[in-house]
Design an enzyme around this catalytic site. Structure first.
Site, PDB file in Angstrom:
ATOM      1  N   GLY A  29       0.814  -1.212   0.000  1.00  0.00           N
ATOM      2  CA  GLY A  29       0.000   0.000   0.000  1.00  0.00           C
ATOM      3  C   GLY A  29       0.841   1.252   0.000  1.00  0.00           C
ATOM      4  O   GLY A  29       2.072   1.198   0.086  1.00  0.00           O
ATOM      5  N   THR A  31       1.101   3.694   2.184  1.00  0.00           N
ATOM      6  CA  THR A  31       1.747   4.111   3.436  1.00  0.00           C
ATOM      7  C   THR A  31       3.063   3.365   3.628  1.00  0.00           C
ATOM      8  O   THR A  31       4.104   3.970   3.907  1.00  0.00           O
ATOM      9  CB  THR A  31       0.799   3.859   4.635  1.00  0.00           C
ATOM     10  OG1 THR A  31      -0.494   4.333   4.291  1.00  0.00           O
ATOM     11  CG2 THR A  31       1.303   4.580   5.874  1.00  0.00           C
ATOM     12  N   ASP A  80       2.875  -2.941   8.084  1.00  0.00           N
ATOM     13  CA  ASP A  80       1.847  -2.946   7.036  1.00  0.00           C
ATOM     14  C   ASP A  80       0.820  -1.845   7.284  1.00  0.00           C
ATOM     15  O   ASP A  80       0.685  -1.369   8.411  1.00  0.00           O
ATOM     16  CB  ASP A  80       1.159  -4.326   7.002  1.00  0.00           C
ATOM     17  CG  ASP A  80       0.538  -4.630   5.644  1.00  0.00           C
ATOM     18  OD1 ASP A  80       0.413  -3.708   4.807  1.00  0.00           O
ATOM     19  OD2 ASP A  80       0.180  -5.805   5.416  1.00  0.00           O
ATOM     20  N   GLY A  81       0.129  -1.458   6.249  1.00  0.00           N
ATOM     21  CA  GLY A  81      -0.961  -0.496   6.363  1.00  0.00           C
ATOM     22  C   GLY A  81      -2.258  -1.201   6.731  1.00  0.00           C
ATOM     23  O   GLY A  81      -2.272  -2.400   7.022  1.00  0.00           O
ATOM     24  N   ALA A  82      -3.341  -0.466   6.732  1.00  0.00           N
ATOM     25  CA  ALA A  82      -4.663  -1.048   6.985  1.00  0.00           C
ATOM     26  C   ALA A  82      -5.711  -0.138   6.380  1.00  0.00           C
ATOM     27  O   ALA A  82      -5.445   1.030   6.101  1.00  0.00           O
ATOM     28  CB  ALA A  82      -4.898  -1.218   8.484  1.00  0.00           C
ATOM     29  N   ASP A  83      -6.892  -0.699   6.174  1.00  0.00           N
ATOM     30  CA  ASP A  83      -8.001   0.089   5.634  1.00  0.00           C
ATOM     31  C   ASP A  83      -8.910   0.610   6.741  1.00  0.00           C
ATOM     32  O   ASP A  83      -9.544   1.650   6.579  1.00  0.00           O
ATOM     33  CB  ASP A  83      -8.782  -0.761   4.631  1.00  0.00           C
ATOM     34  CG  ASP A  83      -7.861  -1.240   3.511  1.00  0.00           C
ATOM     35  OD1 ASP A  83      -7.232  -0.384   2.884  1.00  0.00           O
ATOM     36  OD2 ASP A  83      -7.737  -2.459   3.314  1.00  0.00           O
ATOM     37  N   GLY A  95      -7.662  -3.932   0.960  1.00  0.00           N
ATOM     38  CA  GLY A  95      -8.064  -2.975  -0.065  1.00  0.00           C
ATOM     39  C   GLY A  95      -7.189  -3.093  -1.303  1.00  0.00           C
ATOM     40  O   GLY A  95      -7.647  -2.936  -2.427  1.00  0.00           O
ATOM     41  N   GLY A  96      -5.923  -3.411  -1.075  1.00  0.00           N
ATOM     42  CA  GLY A  96      -4.981  -3.580  -2.183  1.00  0.00           C
ATOM     43  C   GLY A  96      -4.943  -5.008  -2.708  1.00  0.00           C
ATOM     44  O   GLY A  96      -4.138  -5.339  -3.574  1.00  0.00           O
ATOM     45  N   GLU A 102      -0.415 -10.906   3.262  1.00  0.00           N
ATOM     46  CA  GLU A 102      -0.242  -9.996   4.409  1.00  0.00           C
ATOM     47  C   GLU A 102      -0.495 -10.717   5.728  1.00  0.00           C
ATOM     48  O   GLU A 102       0.217 -10.499   6.707  1.00  0.00           O
ATOM     49  CB  GLU A 102      -1.195  -8.803   4.282  1.00  0.00           C
ATOM     50  CG  GLU A 102      -0.776  -7.837   3.179  1.00  0.00           C
ATOM     51  CD  GLU A 102      -1.781  -6.717   2.931  1.00  0.00           C
ATOM     52  OE1 GLU A 102      -1.376  -5.711   2.320  1.00  0.00           O
ATOM     53  OE2 GLU A 102      -2.952  -6.836   3.320  1.00  0.00           O
TER      54      GLU A 102
HETATM   55  C1  A5P Z   1      -3.474  -4.111   1.013  1.00  0.00           C
HETATM   56  O1  A5P Z   1      -4.091  -5.287   0.690  1.00  0.00           O
HETATM   57  C2  A5P Z   1      -4.132  -3.431   2.175  1.00  0.00           C
HETATM   58  O2  A5P Z   1      -4.296  -4.280   3.266  1.00  0.00           O
HETATM   59  C3  A5P Z   1      -3.321  -2.193   2.518  1.00  0.00           C
HETATM   60  O3  A5P Z   1      -2.497  -2.437   3.606  1.00  0.00           O
HETATM   61  C4  A5P Z   1      -4.238  -1.090   2.743  1.00  0.00           C
HETATM   62  O4  A5P Z   1      -5.081  -0.972   1.601  1.00  0.00           O
HETATM   63  C5  A5P Z   1      -3.542   0.236   3.063  1.00  0.00           C
HETATM   64  O5  A5P Z   1      -3.255   0.980   1.924  1.00  0.00           O
HETATM   65  P1  A5P Z   1      -2.749   2.481   1.973  1.00  0.00           P
HETATM   66  O6  A5P Z   1      -1.536   2.511   2.832  1.00  0.00           O
HETATM   67  O7  A5P Z   1      -2.449   2.801   0.539  1.00  0.00           O
HETATM   68  O8  A5P Z   1      -3.857   3.332   2.522  1.00  0.00           O
END
Ligand code: A5P
Length: 219
Positions: A29, A31, A80-83, A95-96, A102
């Site tokens: 993602g 971030t 890792d990021g999150a939604d 989301g990605g 992950e």
């Molecule tokens: C990927 O599958 C997601 O779990 C991402 O970690 C999530 O969409 C965060 O994305 P951004 O950092 O682009 O907001």
């Protein structure tokens, strides 16, 4: 502070938690891309595992060395990021479209660090939708089983995951009990994994945004 500035700040802050010699899980993602850039500028003595082809490419570009999960016993840290993030640190991810890799990588890590801008904080998981990866063998059948758990809408994404599977998004509204829903989803045959990551697997959440930097969890 715009969302982009917040993502950069928090992504770079997470890189400071990484020490030379560590085995590092790299999430997916925008971030975590800032974390990858910061790691590439600094510590090259790292062994990294990527959670997506996109992350693999980004990590290679900045000179990080990559191995497959099976080439390391465990990871010292995964970032890792999150939604969505709720007050118990339960997460919505995927989301990605990278949720399966992950979750494997997060589970391998001694410390799972989540990096988000403030807009990801929610009272209850659900508004984003719940990403789900299913075998291409029977996506409609698995989707019906997901709907039977209370989703008002289940949509199929046009793009497959990096694993070649089908991605669904389920609208459960506000999820009052993520632990119970996660267990029910886990029990559906053909459902590879879902984007509910329970707070019990999360050690630290780094947040940035208009309210300034915050840390939740064990810091
Ligand atoms: C990927 O599958 C997601 O779990 C991402 O970690 C999530 O969409 C965060 O994305 P951004 O950092 O682009 O907001």
């Amino acid at each position: 502070v715009s969302d982009d500035d917040a993502k950069r700040a928090v992504g770079r802050r997470a890189a400071e938690m990484v020490r030379d010699g560590m085995r590092v899980g790299l999430g997916t993602g925008s971030t975590v891309t800032h974390t990858i850039t910061a790691l590439g500028e600094r510590a090259r003595d790292l062994t990294c595992v990527a959670t997506s082809i996109q992350t693999e490419t980004a990590a290679r570009r900045v000179g990080l060395s990559l191995v497959s999960p099976d080439e390391v016993d465990a990871l010292d840290i995964a970032i890792d990021g999150a939604d969505e993030v709720d007050p118990e640190l339960n997460l919505t991810k995927g989301g990605g479209g990278a949720l399966v890799r992950e979750k494997i990588v997060a589970a391998m890590a001694e410390r799972f660090v989540v990096v988000v801008d403030e807009s990801k904080l929610v009272g209850m998981l659900g508004p984003f939708g719940t990403p789900i990866e299913v075998l291409a063998f029977a996506p409609q059948t698995v989707g019906r089983a997901v709907a039977a758990l209370g989703a008002t809408r289940v949509t199929i994404r046009a793009e497959r995951s990096d694993n070649g599977n089908v991605l669904l998004d389920a609208a459960f509204g506000s999820i009052a009990n993520p632990t119970e829903l996660a267990a029910r989803l886990d029990a559906i045959p053909g459902l590879v994994d879902h984007g509910i990551f329970l707070g019990s697997m999360v050690d630290t959440v780094l947040i940035d945004g208009p309210s300034g930097p915050q840390v939740r969890g064990s810091g």
